[in-house]
Design a protein around this motif. Structure first.
Motif, PDB file in Angstrom:
ATOM      1  N   LEU A 126       0.826  -1.207   0.000  1.00 22.93           N
ATOM      2  CA  LEU A 126       0.000   0.000   0.000  1.00 22.93           C
ATOM      3  C   LEU A 126       0.861   1.258   0.000  1.00 22.93           C
ATOM      4  O   LEU A 126       0.552   2.240  -0.682  1.00 22.93           O
ATOM      5  CB  LEU A 126      -0.929   0.006   1.217  1.00 22.93           C
ATOM      6  N   SER A 130       0.901   4.062  -2.822  1.00 17.47           N
ATOM      7  CA  SER A 130       0.581   5.438  -2.429  1.00 17.47           C
ATOM      8  C   SER A 130       1.641   6.404  -2.944  1.00 17.47           C
ATOM      9  O   SER A 130       1.319   7.499  -3.425  1.00 17.47           O
ATOM     10  CB  SER A 130       0.459   5.540  -0.907  1.00 17.47           C
ATOM     11  N   MET A 255      -5.138  -0.545  -4.560  1.00 17.95           N
ATOM     12  CA  MET A 255      -5.006  -0.286  -3.127  1.00 17.95           C
ATOM     13  C   MET A 255      -6.247  -0.744  -2.368  1.00 17.95           C
ATOM     14  O   MET A 255      -6.156  -1.313  -1.276  1.00 17.95           O
ATOM     15  CB  MET A 255      -4.739   1.201  -2.883  1.00 17.95           C
ATOM     16  N   ALA A 259      -6.367  -3.478   0.580  1.00 19.21           N
ATOM     17  CA  ALA A 259      -6.908  -3.088   1.889  1.00 19.21           C
ATOM     18  C   ALA A 259      -8.080  -3.966   2.300  1.00 19.21           C
ATOM     19  O   ALA A 259      -8.246  -4.294   3.477  1.00 19.21           O
ATOM     20  CB  ALA A 259      -7.329  -1.621   1.861  1.00 19.21           C
ATOM     21  N   VAL A 282      -7.608   4.752   1.730  1.00 19.79           N
ATOM     22  CA  VAL A 282      -6.542   3.817   1.345  1.00 19.79           C
ATOM     23  C   VAL A 282      -5.178   4.496   1.372  1.00 19.79           C
ATOM     24  O   VAL A 282      -4.165   3.857   1.698  1.00 19.79           O
ATOM     25  CB  VAL A 282      -6.800   3.189  -0.050  1.00 19.79           C
ATOM     26  N   GLY A 286      -1.900   3.510   3.426  1.00 17.78           N
ATOM     27  CA  GLY A 286      -0.625   3.360   2.740  1.00 17.78           C
ATOM     28  C   GLY A 286       0.493   4.143   3.400  1.00 17.78           C
ATOM     29  O   GLY A 286       1.639   3.683   3.447  1.00 17.78           O
TER      30      GLY A 286
END
Length: 407
Positions: A126, A130, A255, A259, A282, A286
């Motif tokens: 993540l 990100s 993502m 998640a 998310v 991240g």
């Protein structure tokens, strides 16, 4: 016997200071398999795992971090600004790789920094996604600026037909008509047939926009010809923006999938906070990772750099502005989240928005940024409590807890 390994990481090599009580030895290793295996042999020479400390030097320290994770060694991953400040307290006059490795070992001996807590691999994924998303956002801003500049040569009036939030339809039309002469050389029906294919363009809107587009093209006086390099450049940046925006949406979808596969409901909990869109939720996961690894909300404040600095001299003891020593990306996301929560509070009340608005009304001197930072503190405490207690956000419960804390 206390053993500390201070490691100064560079691009291709790392300087290792092995500090045993007050005795030190310095070696240099390469940042590859051979060098890390050499370090592993040195670490295995001790029956108990030594303390290991190094700076977070971006991409260069990532390989060392992965190696230590793979072999089960705990380590202190120190922010470079914090490391510099603590090393300078020792009146460091010379800066070399050797002295940096030694001083890193010394500050660990002095401050006993806690080791980094390992997280599930999904949080690492993540975080990588990100950061990719953040890079694409920067690329989009750059491409938008370049498209704006080049349209001043070919068809500047086109921008005025759209609101400030320009998106897919705007870029698609620029791609179709990067120069005003392309509009002048088309019939109303040809333009209409192209517009009707775009999302959100129904019959009435397409007809109206066709007339506005033709009117704007007739008013235009371009500085470059229709078959110029500038026309091709405008078309290129329009397509690039479409591609970048599509890629960014795909990253968010990735993502969300990761998640949702976590062995908890962190994503659902964060989305339950009013104003927390899925993208925000998310990206918070991240950047902050598993909030359970922090012992208190104050640790999260320090992690993102919104903990206040302090100045003490003689009888003066004052709080300074935030340190900004932590995760700048997370700081930016949470700062924007406060505005989203405040906007959403008109239909979905939130105690954080209540706090933000009350501070704005009562404050005559504090700037809105300071109030937003104070609101981020409250948001972090809320996220920390919800995730640790596995609870969804409830406005009535939050208000009740606020009253209980004040009483």
């Amino acid at each position: 016997m206390k053993v500390i390994f201070g490691i100064d990481v560079s691009k291709s090599t790392s300087t290792v200071c092995e500090l045993i009580n007050d005795s030190k030895s310095i070696t240099t290793i390469t940042n590859d398999r051979a060098g890390f295996l050499e370090l592993l042999n040195d670490l295995k020479a001790f029956t108990q795992h030594p303390q290991i400390i190094f700076e977070a030097t971006g991409v260069y320290s990532k390989r060392l971090q992965t190696f230590l994770d793979d072999y089960g060694y705990e380590y202190v991953f120190l922010n470079p600004l914090k490391a510099k400040k603590e090393m300078n307290l020792g009146l460091r006059h010379n800066k070399t790789d050797t002295t940096d490795a030694y001083h890193l070992a010394l500050i660990q001996k002095l401050y006993h920094h806690p080791v980094n807590q390992l997280q599930a691999e999904q949080y690492c994924q993540l975080n990588a996604l990100s950061r990719f998303y953040d890079q694409l956002t920067s690329d989009i801003v750059m491409a938008k600026n370049r498209l704006h500049k080049i349209l001043q040569f070919t068809f500047p009036e086109l921008e005025s037909l759209f609101s400030a939030a320009k998106g897919f339809n705007y870029w698609s039309i620029v791609k179709m008509y990067p120069h005003c002469e392309l509009v002048n050389g088309s019939t109303n029906l040809e333009i209409y047939n192209k517009l009707i294919e775009l999302p959100g363009f129904q019959d009435k809107k397409a007809k109206k926009f066709t007339l506005n587009l033709i009117s704007s093209a007739r008013r235009a006086y371009p500085a470059a010809s229709c078959n110029s390099v500038e026309s091709s450049e405008a078309k290129y940046y329009a397509q690039r923006l479409i591609d970048l925006n599509k890629k960014r949406k795909n990253l968010i979808a990735q993502m969300v999938k990761i998640a949702e596969d976590l062995p908890n409901r962190d994503l659902e909990i964060l989305e339950s906070i009013p104003g927390f869109a899925q993208v925000t939720a998310v990206r918070v996961l991240g950047e902050l990772g598993d909030l359970r690894r922090f012992s208190s909300p104050n640790k999260i404040n320090a992690f993102i750099g919104i903990d206040p600095g302090r100045y003490q001299s003689g009888e003066i003891d004052a709080s300074l502005s935030i340190t900004k020593h932590g995760n700048a990306v997370a700081r930016k996301i949470l700062y924007r989240a406060i505005g989203q929560i405040d906007n959403a509070s008109k239909t979905h009340p939130c105690h954080i928005a209540d706090y933000y608005e009350s501070k704005k009304l009562s404050s005559q001197t504090k700037g809105f940024k300071k109030i937003a930072i104070a609101s981020i503190h409250k948001l972090i405490r809320t996220m920390y409590a919800l995730i640790n207690n596995d609870q969804l956000y409830d406005y009535d419960v939050a208000k009740h807890n606020q009253k209980r804390l004040l009483s």
